[in-house]
Design an enzyme around this catalytic site. Structure first.
Site, PDB file in Angstrom:
ATOM      1  N   ASP A  19      -5.577  -2.568  -1.433  1.00 19.71           N
ATOM      2  CA  ASP A  19      -4.715  -1.771  -0.556  1.00 19.71           C
ATOM      3  C   ASP A  19      -4.818  -0.295  -0.903  1.00 19.71           C
ATOM      4  OD1 ASP A  19      -3.476  -2.110  -3.015  1.00 19.71           O
ATOM      5  OD2 ASP A  19      -1.497  -1.756  -2.169  1.00 19.71           O
ATOM      6  N   GLU A  20      -4.411   0.526   0.042  1.00 23.37           N
ATOM      7  CA  GLU A  20      -4.247   1.975  -0.159  1.00 23.37           C
ATOM      8  C   GLU A  20      -5.454   2.615  -0.830  1.00 23.37           C
ATOM      9  OE1 GLU A  20       0.580   2.308  -0.286  1.00 23.37           O
ATOM     10  OE2 GLU A  20      -0.417   1.880  -2.183  1.00 23.37           O
TER      11      GLU A  20
END
Length: 529
Positions: free
Chosen positions: A335-336
């Site tokens: 993620d991210e």
């Protein structure tokens, strides 16, 4: 908005639940508990089927715990005895002979991997299951059928009556999890094991440990020793940080296994990797190690996707972690990764997912994995919000239609680090304020329109630790929301009813008091005074 970014029907026999909700006021229910017999309609998660009635069974000094001689039955029997002996003061010996008492038996039946049947009458209590996990879950129901004082560690006056009736129960979803972030702030083995004990009470069967992030690396890796010794040397706000030796990690795994909780370790990649980048300069494209990081920003770090050293690193770490982890899964984050181009992200995930399979494990990644090429059998953990873009949701839905399983962790529903109200002393609010009803009142089966029901593997409630530093912080943010998430994962959809649930939840308060769990007394729940 990003995950961590800071910005200032009850059917059939279960009609009993709804009936109780309508006929008993909040003030009546604590009085019933005080009489020593907790009715079946107070159990959390709500059982699949209940037939209540008949004479209760009273545990006494002569009660024995009868096991069937299998190692699984004996292990669960010892666990039950350890729960009951301190508060009752009774010896409760284990035996394979005799009649009556509390009987734990493995046998044939429509129980599945985790289901059980509990029957209680004046002669005794019998829990039957196809596998030891089912016996263990049945024991958790038995605990809730006893007065809350049974959880205390010193002798209590009793009586210890179990209401008469039958529960036939099995889970809606196979994956029912919680996550603890030990990277932003480090938590000791004892603190993690305490959390496991709390999860098990509500039939949670998975603990996802977030072992690496920008602020800290928390697991020893022999082939890359500076990851732990240097990368694990701090945490958010500074301080000593810490890491688990391999022996300590294996102790956590053993403690969890004895409670039928599977550990899912996460190494977050290719972003959220500053602790690793600071430990080994060669993991950076420019060959320069950045300083250790103790803040809370996200999205600024990335492994160097073009370097072979990155994949040597990933292979070594995942190989050593797989060898320590008997469970089925390795979580690779994903993620991210805002500092990784989309093309590089796809390249990285395409190369790392086969490493997980090489070591006999199944991939879990955050739902951004669906923007790459999830391998067959992979699970994507969805943490989006109601406000997540239609395009991003469509990407997840399409992956689910193509065979990728989903773990649902919507941040504005089940992220336990979200504040309850503006006045909550710890926690965050980037995903909004999440009171108890909001956390409970949604259906995993219909949450993402277009997702086949068969694609939903289950639910997980993550607890990120930017603002939490103590076991008391963990308890306060976890309770009372976690039991609701557990119910979403375990109970049939037909049992989902907020008005009935809030009464059952209120009955848990005295139990948490007895267990020493400091919880948020939400005004949405009619707690006993």
């Amino acid at each position: 908005m990003t995950r961590h970014h800071r910005t200032p029907r009850i059917l059939g026999t279960l009609l009993l639940v709804a009936t109780a909700a309508l006929t008993l006021g909040a003030g009546d229910r604590p009085a019933a508990a005080a009489r020593g017999t907790t009715p079946f309609d107070r159990v959390v998660p709500a059982p699949a089927s209940v037939q209540q009635g008949g004479a209760p069974y009273e545990i006494s000094r002569s009660t024995r715990i009868r096991v069937d001689g299998t190692s699984g039955s004996r292990q669960v029997g010892e666990y039950l005895a350890q729960v009951l002996r301190p508060s009752t003061g009774y010896p409760l010996p284990l035996t394979t002979t005799g009649t009556g008492g509390i009987r734990l038996a493995l046998g044939d039946g429509p129980f599945g991997a985790e289901g059980y049947r509990l029957t209680s009458d004046s002669r005794g209590v019998t829990i039957t299951a196809g596998r030891p996990a089912g016996l263990f879950h049945g024991v958790q129901t038995l605990r809730q059928l006893l007065p809350p004082a049974v959880e205390r560690k010193t002798a209590q006056p009793g009586p210890w009556a179990v209401a008469g009736g039958t529960v036939t129960d099995s889970p809606r979803y196979a994956y029912r999890g919680a996550m603890l972030d030990v990277s932003r702030h480090f938590f000791t083995v004892a603190q993690v094991e305490r959390y496991i004990d709390e999860l098990a009470l509500y039939k949670i069967n998975t603990l996802h440990l977030h072992l690496s992030d920008d602020q800290g690396w928390r697991i020893a890796v022999d082939s890359w020793p500076r990851l732990a010794s240097y990368g694990g040397s701090t945490q958010v706000g500074g301080g000593p940080g810490g890491f688990y030796t391999k022996a300590q990690y294996q102790e956590i795994v053993r403690h969890a296994a004895a409670r039928y909780v599977e550990i899912v370790p996460e190494i977050d990649m290719p972003g959220h990797t500053n602790a690793a980048l600071a430990s080994y300069a060669g993991l950076n494209c420019n060959g320069v190690a950045p300083p250790l990081y103790t803040g809370t920003n996200v999205g600024f770090s990335s492994l160097c996707v073009s370097k072979q050293e990155t994949y040597d690193f990933a292979d070594d770490v995942l190989r050593e972690l797989a060898a320590l982890t008997p469970g089925r899964y390795l979580h690779i984050g994903g993620d991210e990764a805002h500092s990784t181009s989309h093309a590089d992200y796809v390249t990285f995930m395409d190369r790392v997912q086969p490493i997980v399979a090489r070591y006999g494990k199944t991939v879990i990644g955050w739902h951004q994995l669906t923007g790459a090429h999830p391998v067959k059998g992979a699970l994507a953990q969805y943490w989006g919000l109601d406000s997540t873009s239609a395009q991003e949701k469509a990407q997840v839905v399409q992956a689910a239609r193509n065979g990728t399983g989903l773990i649902l962790s919507p941040a504005d529903r089940v992220y336990l680090d979200m504040k309850y109200t503006e006045d909550t002393p710890v926690g965050q609010d980037w995903a909004g304020l999440v009171e108890v009803r909001r956390s409970y009142d949604w259906d995993p089966g219909t949450y993402l329109p277009g997702v086949p029901a068969s694609a939903v593997a289950g639910v997980e409630a993550p607890l990120w630790s930017e603002t939490i530093t103590t076991a008391a912080d963990i308890d306060y943010l976890t309770f009372p929301r976690l039991p609701g998430v557990a119910e979403l994962g375990w109970s049939p959809a037909a049992t989902h009813d907020w008005d009935a649930y809030r009464l059952r939840l209120a009955a848990q308060g005295p139990r948490w008091d007895a267990l020493g769990i400091g919880y948020y007394r939400s005004p949405q729940v009619p707690w006993a005074s």
